[in-house]
Design a protein around this motif. Structure first.
Motif, PDB file in Angstrom:
ATOM      1  N   PHE A   5       0.839  -1.208   0.000  1.00 61.08           N
ATOM      2  CA  PHE A   5       0.000   0.000   0.000  1.00 61.08           C
ATOM      3  C   PHE A   5       0.868   1.250   0.000  1.00 61.08           C
ATOM      4  O   PHE A   5       0.662   2.175  -0.794  1.00 61.08           O
ATOM      5  CB  PHE A   5      -0.908   0.003   1.228  1.00 61.08           C
ATOM      6  CG  PHE A   5      -1.673   1.296   1.411  1.00 61.08           C
ATOM      7  CD1 PHE A   5      -2.846   1.521   0.699  1.00 61.08           C
ATOM      8  CD2 PHE A   5      -1.205   2.287   2.264  1.00 61.08           C
ATOM      9  CE1 PHE A   5      -3.535   2.724   0.841  1.00 61.08           C
ATOM     10  CE2 PHE A   5      -1.884   3.482   2.409  1.00 61.08           C
ATOM     11  CZ  PHE A   5      -3.057   3.701   1.704  1.00 61.08           C
ATOM     12  N   LEU A   6       1.866   1.285   0.880  1.00 56.13           N
ATOM     13  CA  LEU A   6       2.737   2.447   0.987  1.00 56.13           C
ATOM     14  C   LEU A   6       3.505   2.686  -0.307  1.00 56.13           C
ATOM     15  O   LEU A   6       3.570   3.819  -0.806  1.00 56.13           O
ATOM     16  CB  LEU A   6       3.714   2.239   2.144  1.00 56.13           C
ATOM     17  CG  LEU A   6       4.835   3.269   2.277  1.00 56.13           C
ATOM     18  CD1 LEU A   6       4.258   4.621   2.663  1.00 56.13           C
ATOM     19  CD2 LEU A   6       5.866   2.817   3.297  1.00 56.13           C
ATOM     20  N   LEU A   9       1.170   3.789  -3.108  1.00 55.60           N
ATOM     21  CA  LEU A   9       0.706   5.153  -2.855  1.00 55.60           C
ATOM     22  C   LEU A   9       1.762   6.150  -3.312  1.00 55.60           C
ATOM     23  O   LEU A   9       1.471   7.116  -4.017  1.00 55.60           O
ATOM     24  CB  LEU A   9       0.411   5.337  -1.367  1.00 55.60           C
ATOM     25  CG  LEU A   9       0.131   6.779  -0.911  1.00 55.60           C
ATOM     26  CD1 LEU A   9      -1.118   7.323  -1.601  1.00 55.60           C
ATOM     27  CD2 LEU A   9      -0.029   6.841   0.611  1.00 55.60           C
ATOM     28  N   ARG A  10       2.997   5.893  -2.931  1.00 56.56           N
ATOM     29  CA  ARG A  10       4.068   6.823  -3.303  1.00 56.56           C
ATOM     30  C   ARG A  10       4.366   6.774  -4.793  1.00 56.56           C
ATOM     31  O   ARG A  10       4.509   7.818  -5.439  1.00 56.56           O
ATOM     32  CB  ARG A  10       5.332   6.506  -2.506  1.00 56.56           C
ATOM     33  CG  ARG A  10       6.457   7.455  -2.862  1.00 56.56           C
ATOM     34  CD  ARG A  10       7.687   7.214  -2.045  1.00 56.56           C
ATOM     35  NE  ARG A  10       8.795   7.952  -2.628  1.00 56.56           N
ATOM     36  CZ  ARG A  10       9.519   8.855  -1.990  1.00 56.56           C
ATOM     37  NH1 ARG A  10       9.243   9.162  -0.745  1.00 56.56           N
ATOM     38  NH2 ARG A  10      10.524   9.463  -2.591  1.00 56.56           N
ATOM     39  N   GLY A 156      -3.377   1.181  -2.543  1.00 56.62           N
ATOM     40  CA  GLY A 156      -2.421   2.271  -2.684  1.00 56.62           C
ATOM     41  C   GLY A 156      -2.610   3.045  -3.976  1.00 56.62           C
ATOM     42  O   GLY A 156      -2.562   4.276  -3.988  1.00 56.62           O
ATOM     43  N   SER A 160      -3.735   6.948  -4.269  1.00 57.06           N
ATOM     44  CA  SER A 160      -2.866   7.888  -4.988  1.00 57.06           C
ATOM     45  C   SER A 160      -3.633   8.614  -6.093  1.00 57.06           C
ATOM     46  O   SER A 160      -3.424   9.808  -6.311  1.00 57.06           O
ATOM     47  CB  SER A 160      -1.655   7.158  -5.570  1.00 57.06           C
ATOM     48  OG  SER A 160      -2.035   6.301  -6.637  1.00 57.06           O
ATOM     49  N   THR A 183       7.898   9.146   3.870  1.00 59.73           N
ATOM     50  CA  THR A 183       7.618   7.883   3.182  1.00 59.73           C
ATOM     51  C   THR A 183       8.918   7.276   2.678  1.00 59.73           C
ATOM     52  O   THR A 183       9.054   6.051   2.598  1.00 59.73           O
ATOM     53  CB  THR A 183       6.648   8.074   1.998  1.00 59.73           C
ATOM     54  OG1 THR A 183       7.165   9.056   1.090  1.00 59.73           O
ATOM     55  CG2 THR A 183       5.271   8.485   2.481  1.00 59.73           C
TER      56      THR A 183
END
Length: 284
Positions: A5-6, A9-10, A156, A160, A183
């Motif tokens: 997810f992280l 997202l980034r 994610g 985003s 992040t």
């Protein structure tokens, strides 16, 4: 599930920022008719990323056991390298990326490349993030099989896209410098876990037999099978009984990369002062 997810997202937000800067600049300069070229580049990049991922997954299924372990180690190494490169590229480029992209758009029209130049800009921007994501997700799925990684990645991407839309159309304000900084810290921790997993897979492939004594054993205190252990494993690739080699790689990698990431930026010369990433109403 949390690590995919992280990362997504980034990765998704980086791609959204780059594409958004280009699209916003086209609108500001009265070139709205060229916007379809941007979306063509985005779609081609997404298709190429999926094709590479499918090819790698199909190829790995045909390998014998030891070759499979070696392949997984190589994927993990590539994934960790790409994640680390992504973090430091954004640290360096964040202050100049908007002005650089606008210059590239003007140059594309000045040289007559027009639509092809815009397609290429969008393609390479999104393909870079897409290929990084593919290698990362392959490494995570190989080390932690199950549907969690795919669900986390989809979540994610969805977040985003929503954040990108809010920034460019809804007037949302995000401190992007702080977002990418922290992040980046979490992503480096994930990359350290991937590298520790690479050491483990190289041992299983019969290529690494040094430093194989246990660094510590937390199986009786915080096993990976416990709820907290599962969360730590999913987010940071936690292992309850790592070898000395795995622990050494983990600690050494974090010591070097976190120092380099968190050290203050050198002040830019006045002649090179550049616009930070601020498409629409983004506050750097």
């Amino acid at each position: 599930m949390l690590a995919p997810f992280l990362i997504m997202l980034r990765e998704g937000l980086e791609a959204a920022l780059i594409v958004g800067v280009i699209a916003s600049y086209l609108r500001q300069t009265g070139r709205d008719g060229w916007l379809p070229a941007i979306w063509i580049g985005v779609l081609l990049a997404v298709a190429a990323s999926f094709a590479v991922g499918a090819a790698l997954e199909f190829a790995s299924a045909e390998f014998p056991q030891k070759t499979q372990e070696l392949f997984e180690a190589l994927v993990g190494l590539v994934a960790a390298s790409l994640l680390t490169g992504m973090v430091f590229w954004m640290r360096k480029a964040a202050r100049t990326i908007a002005s650089d992209l606008r210059h590239s758009v003007d140059e594309a029209f000045a040289t007559g490349s027009g639509a092809w130049g815009l397609v290429a800009m969008a393609f390479f921007a999104v393909a870079r993030e897409g290929l990084e994501s593919i290698f990362f997700l392959l490494a995570i799925v190989q080390q932690s099989p199950g549907p969690g990684a795919a669900l986390g990645a989809l979540a994610g991407v969805a977040v985003s896209v929503a954040v990108g839309y809010a920034i460019f159309h809804g007037g949302a304000r995000i401190d992007l410098r702080r977002f990418f900084r922290w992040t980046g810290v979490l992503i480096l921790i994930v990359a350290a876990g991937l590298l520790a997993g690479v050491v483990r897979q190289l041992h299983e492939a019969g290529l690494w037999n040094l430093l194989q004594t246990l660094a510590y054993d937390l199986t009786g205190v915080l096993p990976v099978s416990s709820p907290v252990g599962a969360v730590l494993a999913g987010l940071f690739n936690y292992h309850d009984a790592p070898t000395v080699g795995e622990a050494a790689v983990y600690v050494a990698f974090l010591a070097v990369t976190l120092f380099l990431l968190l050290r203050p930026h050198a002040p830019a010369p006045a002649s090179q002062a550049a616009t930070p990433v601020q498409p629409a109403r983004v506050r750097p």
